[in-house]
Write an enzyme that holds these catalytic residues in place. Structure first.
Site, PDB file in Angstrom:
ATOM      1  N   ASP A   1      -1.439   4.633 -11.362  1.00 38.16           N
ATOM      2  CA  ASP A   1      -1.791   3.566 -10.734  1.00 38.16           C
ATOM      3  C   ASP A   1      -1.271   2.195 -10.987  1.00 38.16           C
ATOM      4  O   ASP A   1      -0.787   2.142 -12.195  1.00 38.16           O
ATOM      5  CB  ASP A   1      -3.416   3.297 -10.940  1.00 38.16           C
ATOM      6  CG  ASP A   1      -4.005   2.323  -9.815  1.00 38.16           C
ATOM      7  OD1 ASP A   1      -3.473   2.033  -8.848  1.00 38.16           O
ATOM      8  OD2 ASP A   1      -5.453   2.131 -10.377  1.00 38.16           O
TER       9      ASP A   1
ATOM     10  N   LYS B   1      -6.451   4.264  -2.030  1.00 40.65           N
ATOM     11  CA  LYS B   1      -5.393   4.844  -2.710  1.00 40.65           C
ATOM     12  C   LYS B   1      -5.488   5.700  -3.884  1.00 40.65           C
ATOM     13  O   LYS B   1      -5.139   6.806  -3.932  1.00 40.65           O
ATOM     14  CB  LYS B   1      -4.386   3.868  -3.430  1.00 40.65           C
ATOM     15  CG  LYS B   1      -3.822   2.724  -2.364  1.00 40.65           C
ATOM     16  CD  LYS B   1      -2.714   1.757  -2.797  1.00 40.65           C
ATOM     17  CE  LYS B   1      -3.419   0.841  -3.900  1.00 40.65           C
ATOM     18  NZ  LYS B   1      -4.568  -0.047  -3.066  1.00 40.65           N
ATOM     19  N   THR B   2      -6.593   5.454  -4.930  1.00 43.91           N
ATOM     20  CA  THR B   2      -6.919   6.460  -5.892  1.00 43.91           C
ATOM     21  C   THR B   2      -7.713   7.587  -5.194  1.00 43.91           C
ATOM     22  O   THR B   2      -7.580   8.820  -5.614  1.00 43.91           O
ATOM     23  CB  THR B   2      -8.114   5.470  -6.744  1.00 43.91           C
ATOM     24  OG1 THR B   2      -7.208   4.381  -7.390  1.00 43.91           O
ATOM     25  CG2 THR B   2      -8.396   6.581  -7.902  1.00 43.91           C
TER      26      THR B   2
ATOM     27  N   ARG C   1     -14.047  -0.499  -0.206  1.00 45.07           N
ATOM     28  CA  ARG C   1     -14.666  -0.679  -1.643  1.00 45.07           C
ATOM     29  C   ARG C   1     -15.746  -1.841  -1.231  1.00 45.07           C
ATOM     30  O   ARG C   1     -16.823  -1.673  -1.762  1.00 45.07           O
ATOM     31  CB  ARG C   1     -13.556  -1.061  -2.561  1.00 45.07           C
ATOM     32  CG  ARG C   1     -14.068  -1.274  -4.004  1.00 45.07           C
ATOM     33  CD  ARG C   1     -13.026  -1.684  -4.655  1.00 45.07           C
ATOM     34  NE  ARG C   1     -12.176  -0.642  -5.041  1.00 45.07           N
ATOM     35  CZ  ARG C   1     -10.952  -0.731  -5.529  1.00 45.07           C
ATOM     36  NH1 ARG C   1     -10.577  -2.122  -5.728  1.00 45.07           N
ATOM     37  NH2 ARG C   1     -10.200   0.199  -5.617  1.00 45.07           N
TER      38      ARG C   1
ATOM     39  N   THR D   1      -0.194  -2.191  -5.207  1.00 48.08           N
ATOM     40  CA  THR D   1      -0.600  -3.122  -4.419  1.00 48.08           C
ATOM     41  C   THR D   1       1.017  -4.092  -3.763  1.00 48.08           C
ATOM     42  O   THR D   1       0.456  -4.959  -2.958  1.00 48.08           O
ATOM     43  CB  THR D   1      -1.815  -4.014  -5.068  1.00 48.08           C
ATOM     44  OG1 THR D   1      -1.326  -4.592  -6.204  1.00 48.08           O
ATOM     45  CG2 THR D   1      -2.873  -2.973  -5.125  1.00 48.08           C
TER      46      THR D   1
END
Length: 374
Positions: free
Chosen positions: A134, A89-90, A242, A183
């Protein structure tokens, strides 16, 4: 306050105060390693939408939104990205700014606890700038209400004074784009969610997509990686880039210290065993939860608090860190009476499942290691 010195190479008593005590913070910190790690993290992020692996549906939709905005010479609609942690997402928020060739302002929901905090950020935005929020679902309610007006009308009302004499001064804002990441999309209030013109949900990645990510990451890290080592890491990464990149760096470390400097199958096996990551991607906490469920509580059901105390973690840690993956992979089920281990969990631990275990006695389908029909 006693004076504190930095410890020198030849100064045995550096850092000692006049009263003979020490300040535990008096130390020399070499920040070069931190900078190197940050540079590595930044280098592994794709810079353009065409280089973003996986998520083809979201990628194509987002590409259309951005290209249409470029052709109209206008700012695109506000964008909401949802999905579990670590899926990009980032990275996508950074890509949006890069594709638009605009600056990006980065902040988070927990950092905005007052409407004034948000007003200060909004009032300093330039035209066309991207504001990345975020964990937007954790923003304070007064700031959320201010964001409604800013997103829809590009205006905020600044309150001057208190009580009956308070005055609302409207402040016009240049057009900008909010990119929100969450999230837990269900916690967003409907008025805020409806103000996003595009909503993209990121799903877990396939092993093939993770392998492609790992090949690119290995090249950027300057590490020689073989196909069997890449496939092994991808299969244990929980469908999350990640985690895949983190495991790749640990396998690289092992291969450089104990191996041949190559990320191969042997290095992957040894390194992941050292870091307690098994063949299904379960780590120490995951296995600890399953082992306690099966051996101490007979497979359950058992309450979350009891399970957390037994494993030595906080209930929130078990519920948010271990439980989602265990439930998704079919190792655990949530029942009205508590958590229970499935027959797959017993089998994974090498134990015999009781007849009343969830999934016990079900016909076994011929599946391969990735859950596809063989």
């Amino acid at each position: 306050m006693p004076e504190v010195w930095e410890r020198g190479a030849d100064d045995e008593f550096a850092g000692r105060a006049d009263d003979g005590s020490y300040d535990a913070t008096a130390r020399v910190v070499d920040a070069r390693g931190v900078d190197d790690e940050q540079r590595v993290e930044a280098a592994l992020r794709p810079k353009r939408l065409a280089d973003f692996p996986g998520q083809p549906r979201v990628r194509d939709q987002l590409s259309l939104v951005l290209e249409a905005a470029r052709r109209r010479d206008a700012v695109p609609d506000h964008i909401l990205l949802s999905g579990p942690p670590g899926l990009g997402k980032t990275t996508l928020a950074m890509i949006v700014a890069a594709e638009l060739e605009r600056p990006i302002r980065v902040t988070s929901g927990p950092a905005i606890q007052h409407a004034g905090d948000l007003a200060a950020i909004l009032s300093s935005l330039a035209e066309g700038e991207v504001l990345f929020l975020d964990e937007i679902h954790r923003m304070a309610r007064p700031a959320e209400e201010m964001l409604y007006l800013a997103m829809e009308d590009f205006r905020v009302d600044v309150i001057v004074g208190k009580g009956p004499g308070a005055t609302a001064i409207p402040l016009e804002l240049p057009p900008f784009t909010v990119v929100g990441a969450t999230t837990r999309a269900g916690l967003l209030p409907a008025p805020l969610r409806d103000r996003f013109g595009f909503t993209g949900h990121l799903d877990f990645y396939s092993s093939d997509d993770l392998a492609a990510i790992l090949v690119r990451s290995a090249r950027l890290l300057g590490v020689e990686a073989l196909d069997d080592g890449i496939a092994e890491i991808a299969g244990r990464s929980r469908g999350t880039p990640r985690i895949a990149n983190r495991l790749l760096r640990r396998v690289r470390d092992w291969s450089q210290v104990h191996g041949r400097g190559v990320v191969d199958l042997e290095a992957a096996h040894e390194a992941l065993a050292l870091f307690d990551v098994d063949v299904r991607g379960l780590d120490r906490l995951d296995r600890g939860v399953l082992e306690l469920l099966c051996t101490r509580f007979g497979g359950g059901p058992v309450g979350l608090s009891t399970l957390a105390v037994a494993v030595g973690e906080e209930p929130d840690t078990v519920e948010t860190v271990a439980e989602p993956y265990l439930v998704r992979e079919g190792f655990m089920v949530r029942t009205p009476r508590g958590r229970a281990a499935t027959a797959l969990a017993w089998q994974h631990l090498g134990l015999t499942a009781p007849m009343d275990a969830p999934g016990a006695g079900a016909p076994q389908l011929p599946l391969d290691g990735e859950g596809r029909f063989s």
